[in-house]
Structure formats: C-alpha cells, structure tokens
Write a protein that holds these residues in place. Structure first.
Motif, mmCIF file in Angstrom:
data_model
loop_
_atom_site.group_PDB
_atom_site.id
_atom_site.type_symbol
_atom_site.label_atom_id
_atom_site.label_comp_id
_atom_site.label_asym_id
_atom_site.label_seq_id
_atom_site.Cartn_x
_atom_site.Cartn_y
_atom_site.Cartn_z
ATOM 1 N N LEU A 1 -23.152 24.991 -16.658
ATOM 2 C CA LEU A 1 -24.144 25.942 -16.153
ATOM 3 C C LEU A 1 -25.178 25.271 -15.249
ATOM 4 C CD1 LEU A 1 -24.933 28.067 -19.344
ATOM 5 C CD2 LEU A 1 -23.936 28.921 -17.225
ATOM 6 N N SER A 2 -25.197 23.942 -15.250
ATOM 7 C CA SER A 2 -26.254 23.207 -14.544
ATOM 8 C C SER A 2 -26.411 23.601 -13.075
ATOM 9 C CB SER A 2 -26.005 21.696 -14.667
ATOM 10 O OG SER A 2 -26.123 21.283 -16.000
ATOM 11 N N ALA B 1 -22.625 34.549 -6.408
ATOM 12 C CA ALA B 1 -21.500 35.001 -7.236
ATOM 13 C C ALA B 1 -21.159 33.958 -8.302
ATOM 14 C CB ALA B 1 -20.278 35.269 -6.355
ATOM 15 N N GLY B 2 -21.171 32.691 -7.916
ATOM 16 C CA GLY B 2 -20.880 31.627 -8.869
ATOM 17 C C GLY B 2 -21.888 31.577 -10.000
ATOM 18 N N THR B 3 -23.165 31.814 -9.676
ATOM 19 C CA THR B 3 -24.215 31.829 -10.699
ATOM 20 C C THR B 3 -23.992 32.962 -11.687
ATOM 21 O OG1 THR B 3 -25.827 30.851 -9.173
ATOM 22 C CG2 THR B 3 -26.697 32.044 -11.083
ATOM 23 N N ILE B 4 -23.704 34.146 -11.184
ATOM 24 C CA ILE B 4 -23.477 35.313 -12.055
ATOM 25 C C ILE B 4 -22.254 35.092 -12.936
ATOM 26 C CG2 ILE B 4 -22.919 37.775 -12.089
ATOM 27 C CD1 ILE B 4 -24.519 38.041 -9.470
ATOM 28 N N GLY C 1 -17.149 29.849 -11.902
ATOM 29 C CA GLY C 1 -18.490 29.988 -11.345
ATOM 30 C C GLY C 1 -19.064 28.664 -10.879
ATOM 31 N N PHE C 2 -18.805 27.614 -11.654
ATOM 32 C CA PHE C 2 -19.266 26.267 -11.309
ATOM 33 C C PHE C 2 -18.757 25.863 -9.929
ATOM 34 C CE2 PHE C 2 -18.247 21.765 -11.082
ATOM 35 C CZ PHE C 2 -19.404 21.136 -11.508
#
Length: 346
Positions: free
Chosen positions: A115-116, A144-147, A308-309
């Motif tokens: 999640l970093s 989008a990757g963060t969500i 997402g990462f």
C-alpha cells in the motif's frame, strides 16, 4: 560477449537482481522471526528500542568512515526538530507494525506493505508535492492504482472466504490488519516528510545520523514509559536475542546499504518492482515455519493490491521519465523496506 561486457552484465543485471531478492527475503525473514519470538512474550516496545540500538551500532562507524576528512555543512536547529518529530512517527509505525504482526502474520504485513506507493501518492498530493491532471493517463493510472490498492487491503483484512489451509479470520486478524495498514500510512507520511527535509538539507547520511540518535532517544523513553517491567529488558541467549540482532543488522543497516547501491545502478523503479515479491516469500515462510493460515481473501486481496501497486508505480515511472531534469517529484518510487524497520536509508 567479451570479458568487459560479461563483467558489466554481472554488475548491472545479475548482482542487482540477486541482491533485491535477498533483501526481500531478509525483510520477510525478520518479520517471520519476530512472529516466532512473540510466542516467548516478546515486548514490542523493548524490541523496538533494541532493534534501533543494533542498527545504530552498525551505522555509526560507517558514517564516520564515509565522512572522514570531508567537511559536512552545518545542520540547522529547525531541521533537527523536524527530524526528531519524524523519529517519533517512525517509532509509532514500528510499534504498530510489531503489535500488528502479533495479531496477524508476516503475510498480511507483506500485503499491507504494498500500500506504500498508494499512501505516498495520496499524501504527496495533499502536501502539493504531486500534481494531478485528470486528463493525463499517468495521473489516471496513479488514481486508479490507489483505489485498487486500498480495495485490496480491505478485502485482505475483513474477508476470509473459503479456507485454503486453516481456520477462519478472527477479530485479532482484523485488528492486526488495521495496525499494519496504520504502520504503512505513517511510513508513507514519513517518506514525504523525509523528502521535504532533504530538499532543504541534502546531506542524506547526516539526516540519517540525527534521526538515529533521536530515534534511540524516543525509543528509549517510549520503552521505559510503556514497558516498566524491568524483566522485559533482560536479554537472554534465546530466539528474542537472535531476532533483535537479525532485524537490527539487516533491516536497520545492511539492507539500506544494498538498496542505496541498487538505486544508483538500476534506479527506483527497479527497486519498487520487487516489493510484491514479499507476499510470495511471506506466504511460503509462513506456511513452512509458522503454520500460518491461508485464506482466499488474503490471496485475492494481495493480488488486487499488487495490481494497484504496479498501476501507481507505472504511472509515476512514466511521469518521471517525461519530467523536466530539474523538476522535483514526490518520493513514490523510493524504497520503503528499510524505512519499515526504523531507518531512513533510501
């Protein structure tokens, strides 16, 4: 292929690859050792102090050897104060991480560690170190990757699904997941703060030295206040001592030096690409050495977070490639591994 080409290939491709795999194995190995040592009633506050101390003992001679005969620019008092506050945050992150490990597993810690970049992107945007253009494909990839990453974290924490190896998810598991997520959020905040400090005072090893001293002070005071039982401070030749020495040396010192070298040889994107490998390593170590549970929810959540990462990392990598040479960018691609164990080497 000539001799020079072979040496160059070995130095720039083979060694960095092997070193990054080793770093991730050592990082997960530290978490696995701590989880095993927790059966001996290890005190998280005491452990954090001793891990800081061992890392500092190894770092101190390296610092003086590196700057021998070199004039170091004076560091201002306000910078020292900011580093001290940063050390408090890192200490809290370590405590959250170790307690979270007690309640959950190294596998969940590795999942949450991915999640970093998402957390860092959110905080960098909040502090105006990142600009978001909704029509830009790089910004869209990072958003989008963060969500997706946060969605995967929720699934890995609260959803068990069909069992693969053992019993169902408990409240302890959920609490551990929340603590681990908090750890990596604080670490992401610390990384953004570190980047701001280095913009003002760029002597990174001096920043690390001041952080190490203040971190030891904070960890010592925190340990004395929160672990008043003097028996908890006694070290014996057992698994707890082995874990302290291992984590202090590897995550507090050695891994940082290795990653500094790899960052210079291959760049931050290369380092970031290996982070999801910790999930696989943690799954294998957890099943083999800890008898960990393995749930469909963990596998699904970890897979979603990994997608997402790479979305956030890809967006940032493309953006950095297109950026102007003097443009300052947020530290989304800096390595988080060593920061996780209480060091600012990156």
């Amino acid at each position: 292929m000539g001799v020079e080409e072979r040496v160059d290939f070995l130095y720039k491709d083979v060694l960095p690859f092997g070193a990054m795999v080793m770093v991730e194995i050592m990082l997960v190995g530290g978490n696995t050792l701590f989880k095993s040592a927790s059966a001996l009633q290890i005190n998280s506050f005491v452990f954090t102090f001793y891990a800081f101390l061992v890392g500092f003992i190894f770092f101190l001679p390296y610092f003086f050897i590196h700057y021998r005969g070199i004039s170091i620019p004076p560091i201002k008092f306000d910078i020292v104060c900011k580093i001290f506050i940063l050390s408090v945050l890192i200490y809290l992150a370590q405590v959250f991480g170790y307690i979270g490990l007690k309640y959950s597993s190294p596998t969940l810690s590795s999942i949450m560690g991915n999640l970093s970049p998402a957390f860092t992107f959110m905080l960098a945007f909040f502090f105006r170190m990142e600009k978001v253009h909704l029509r830009s494909y790089t910004s869209q990839a990072k958003i989008a990757g963060t969500i997706v990453s946060i969605s995967g974290a929720v699934i890995a924490t609260v959803y068990s699904g069909p069992l693969v190896l053992s019993e169902s998810v408990s409240l302890d598991w959920i609490l551990g997941g929340l603590l681990l997520a908090s750890q990596y959020f604080i670490l992401a905040f610390s990384l953004v703060a570190q980047a701001k400090i280095l913009m003002v005072y760029s002597v990174d090893l001096m920043v690390i030295f001041v952080f190490s001293v203040s971190g030891l002070f904070v960890a010592g005071i925190g340990g004395l206040v929160l672990a008043r039982d003097m028996d908890a401070w006694k070290l014996e030749p057992n698994l707890i001592l082995v874990t302290i020495l291992y984590v202090g040396f590897t995550s507090g010192f050695f891994n940082g030096l290795i990653q500094i070298w790899i960052l210079r040889v291959k760049g931050p994107v290369y380092v970031a690409m290996f982070k999801p490998l910790t999930i696989v390593i943690a799954l294998i170590m957890g099943v083999m050495f800890l008898g960990d549970t393995l749930h469909i929810g963990s596998v699904l959540g970890g897979s979603i977070i990994t997608i997402g990462f790479y979305g956030v990392v890809w967006g940032k990598a493309r953006e950095s490639k297109d950026a102007q040479p003097n443009q300052i960018t947020a530290p989304l691609l800096e390595t988080h591994d060593v920061l996780e164990q209480g060091s600012l080497i990156s």
